[in-house]
Write a protein that holds these residues in place. Sequence first.
Motif, PDB file in Angstrom:
ATOM      1  N   ALA A  40       0.816  -1.219   0.000  1.00 21.41           N
ATOM      2  CA  ALA A  40       0.000   0.000   0.000  1.00 21.41           C
ATOM      3  C   ALA A  40       0.852   1.272   0.000  1.00 21.41           C
ATOM      4  N   THR A  41       2.125   1.176   0.424  1.00 19.85           N
ATOM      5  CA  THR A  41       2.985   2.361   0.409  1.00 19.85           C
ATOM      6  C   THR A  41       3.395   2.747  -1.008  1.00 19.85           C
ATOM      7  N   GLY A  42       3.286   1.800  -1.952  1.00 22.76           N
ATOM      8  CA  GLY A  42       3.697   2.058  -3.330  1.00 22.76           C
ATOM      9  C   GLY A  42       5.165   1.780  -3.594  1.00 22.76           C
ATOM     10  N   GLU A  43       5.932   1.581  -2.535  1.00 20.47           N
ATOM     11  CA  GLU A  43       7.375   1.414  -2.695  1.00 20.47           C
ATOM     12  C   GLU A  43       7.793   0.181  -3.493  1.00 20.47           C
ATOM     13  N   PRO A  44       7.136  -0.971  -3.325  1.00 16.22           N
ATOM     14  CA  PRO A  44       7.640  -2.192  -3.990  1.00 16.22           C
ATOM     15  C   PRO A  44       7.427  -2.248  -5.498  1.00 16.22           C
ATOM     16  N   ARG A  45       6.626  -1.366  -6.055  1.00 13.17           N
ATOM     17  CA  ARG A  45       6.138  -1.536  -7.421  1.00 13.17           C
ATOM     18  C   ARG A  45       7.223  -1.609  -8.487  1.00 13.17           C
ATOM     19  N   ASP A  46       8.321  -0.878  -8.334  1.00 16.13           N
ATOM     20  CA  ASP A  46       9.359  -0.899  -9.373  1.00 16.13           C
ATOM     21  C   ASP A  46      10.684  -1.432  -8.850  1.00 16.13           C
ATOM     22  N   LYS A  47      10.605  -2.311  -7.835  1.00 14.39           N
ATOM     23  CA  LYS A  47      11.815  -2.833  -7.204  1.00 14.39           C
ATOM     24  C   LYS A  47      11.981  -4.319  -7.476  1.00 14.39           C
ATOM     25  N   ALA A  48      13.193  -4.715  -7.838  1.00 17.89           N
ATOM     26  CA  ALA A  48      13.485  -6.141  -8.016  1.00 17.89           C
ATOM     27  C   ALA A  48      13.245  -6.873  -6.700  1.00 17.89           C
ATOM     28  N   GLY A  49      12.531  -7.983  -6.770  1.00 19.44           N
ATOM     29  CA  GLY A  49      12.225  -8.733  -5.563  1.00 19.44           C
ATOM     30  C   GLY A  49      11.073  -8.161  -4.773  1.00 19.44           C
ATOM     31  N   GLY A  50      10.557  -7.018  -5.204  1.00 19.35           N
ATOM     32  CA  GLY A  50       9.414  -6.420  -4.523  1.00 19.35           C
ATOM     33  C   GLY A  50       9.742  -5.703  -3.235  1.00 19.35           C
ATOM     34  N   TYR A  51      11.008  -5.282  -3.072  1.00 20.26           N
ATOM     35  CA  TYR A  51      11.347  -4.529  -1.861  1.00 20.26           C
ATOM     36  C   TYR A  51      12.522  -3.593  -2.120  1.00 20.26           C
ATOM     37  N   ALA A  52      12.612  -2.551  -1.281  1.00 20.33           N
ATOM     38  CA  ALA A  52      13.707  -1.586  -1.351  1.00 20.33           C
ATOM     39  C   ALA A  52      14.425  -1.573  -0.009  1.00 20.33           C
ATOM     40  N   VAL A  53      15.667  -2.047   0.004  1.00 19.67           N
ATOM     41  CA  VAL A  53      16.421  -2.145   1.257  1.00 19.67           C
ATOM     42  C   VAL A  53      16.672  -0.768   1.864  1.00 19.67           C
ATOM     43  N   GLN A  54      16.735   0.265   1.022  1.00 21.34           N
ATOM     44  CA  GLN A  54      17.016   1.610   1.504  1.00 21.34           C
ATOM     45  C   GLN A  54      15.749   2.345   1.937  1.00 21.34           C
ATOM     46  N   GLY A  55      14.603   1.681   1.803  1.00 22.06           N
ATOM     47  CA  GLY A  55      13.329   2.310   2.145  1.00 22.06           C
ATOM     48  C   GLY A  55      12.668   1.649   3.340  1.00 22.06           C
ATOM     49  N   ARG A  56      11.348   1.552   3.262  1.00 21.16           N
ATOM     50  CA  ARG A  56      10.580   0.993   4.385  1.00 21.16           C
ATOM     51  C   ARG A  56      10.901  -0.475   4.646  1.00 21.16           C
ATOM     52  N   ALA A  57      11.343  -1.192   3.610  1.00 20.07           N
ATOM     53  CA  ALA A  57      11.657  -2.616   3.777  1.00 20.07           C
ATOM     54  C   ALA A  57      12.898  -2.848   4.626  1.00 20.07           C
ATOM     55  N   ALA A  58      13.592  -1.785   4.994  1.00 17.74           N
ATOM     56  CA  ALA A  58      14.753  -1.941   5.888  1.00 17.74           C
ATOM     57  C   ALA A  58      14.363  -2.652   7.180  1.00 17.74           C
ATOM     58  N   VAL A  59      13.114  -2.509   7.602  1.00 16.95           N
ATOM     59  CA  VAL A  59      12.681  -3.152   8.855  1.00 16.95           C
ATOM     60  C   VAL A  59      12.550  -4.664   8.706  1.00 16.95           C
ATOM     61  N   PHE A  60      12.563  -5.166   7.446  1.00 14.51           N
ATOM     62  CA  PHE A  60      12.479  -6.604   7.217  1.00 14.51           C
ATOM     63  C   PHE A  60      13.860  -7.267   7.164  1.00 14.51           C
ATOM     64  N   VAL A  61      14.904  -6.484   6.973  1.00 14.40           N
ATOM     65  CA  VAL A  61      16.236  -7.035   6.719  1.00 14.40           C
ATOM     66  C   VAL A  61      17.042  -7.140   8.007  1.00 14.40           C
TER      67      VAL A  61
END
Length: 200
Positions: A142-163
């Motif tokens: 829903a944040t829109g961040e994954p849409r153009d990212k390989a693997g569906g996540y951006a390590v430098q963005g909100r997905a940092a909390v998953f890594v």
Amino acid sequence: MLSTATPMLRLASASPRRRELLTSIGVSVEVAPAHIDESCRDDESPEDLVTRLAREKAEAGHGHGALPTLGADTVVVCDGEIFGKPRDESHARRMLSALSGRAHRVMSAVAVIGPRGTLECRVATQVYMREIAAAEMAAYWATGEPRDKAGGYAVQGRAAVFVERLEGSYSAVVGLPLFETAQLLRAQGIALWDGVEAVS
């Protein structure tokens, strides 16, 4: 804020992340996105794919002036499967579910065309993710961040909390391995912020 300095390099990519990474090491760029077919060929390994795409992007962007040209590509690989950009929410959630609670590889390749011909490098980084709940995946989409990212996540963005951690190059996971890229640029005669002479 973007640099207004005279461009030193043609960047064959529309990625703002790659542009920002190059700016961070003192390289001003002229952005000239390359549009190529990024489909994987039959029996093509992830290593061969990412290297070929980086080279083809550099070749497609080169030839429109005297500037050296950089092409780059990044792929996420899990269990031998290449994860590209998600087609939709369902695809993004399938990829994140596969990555959840385990390690995967991120491969980035760079090609620089210049006075010394085409110089290339490829970097692999191991990324470890914590378990990601279904509700978190939905909220992340829903944040829109994954849409153009390989693997569906951006390590430098909100997905940092998953890594949990990574082994290798953080900047490569973002999209451009800076240590290796700096070596290629110096070899092509491009000076960086530190003023160190280019490789002879």
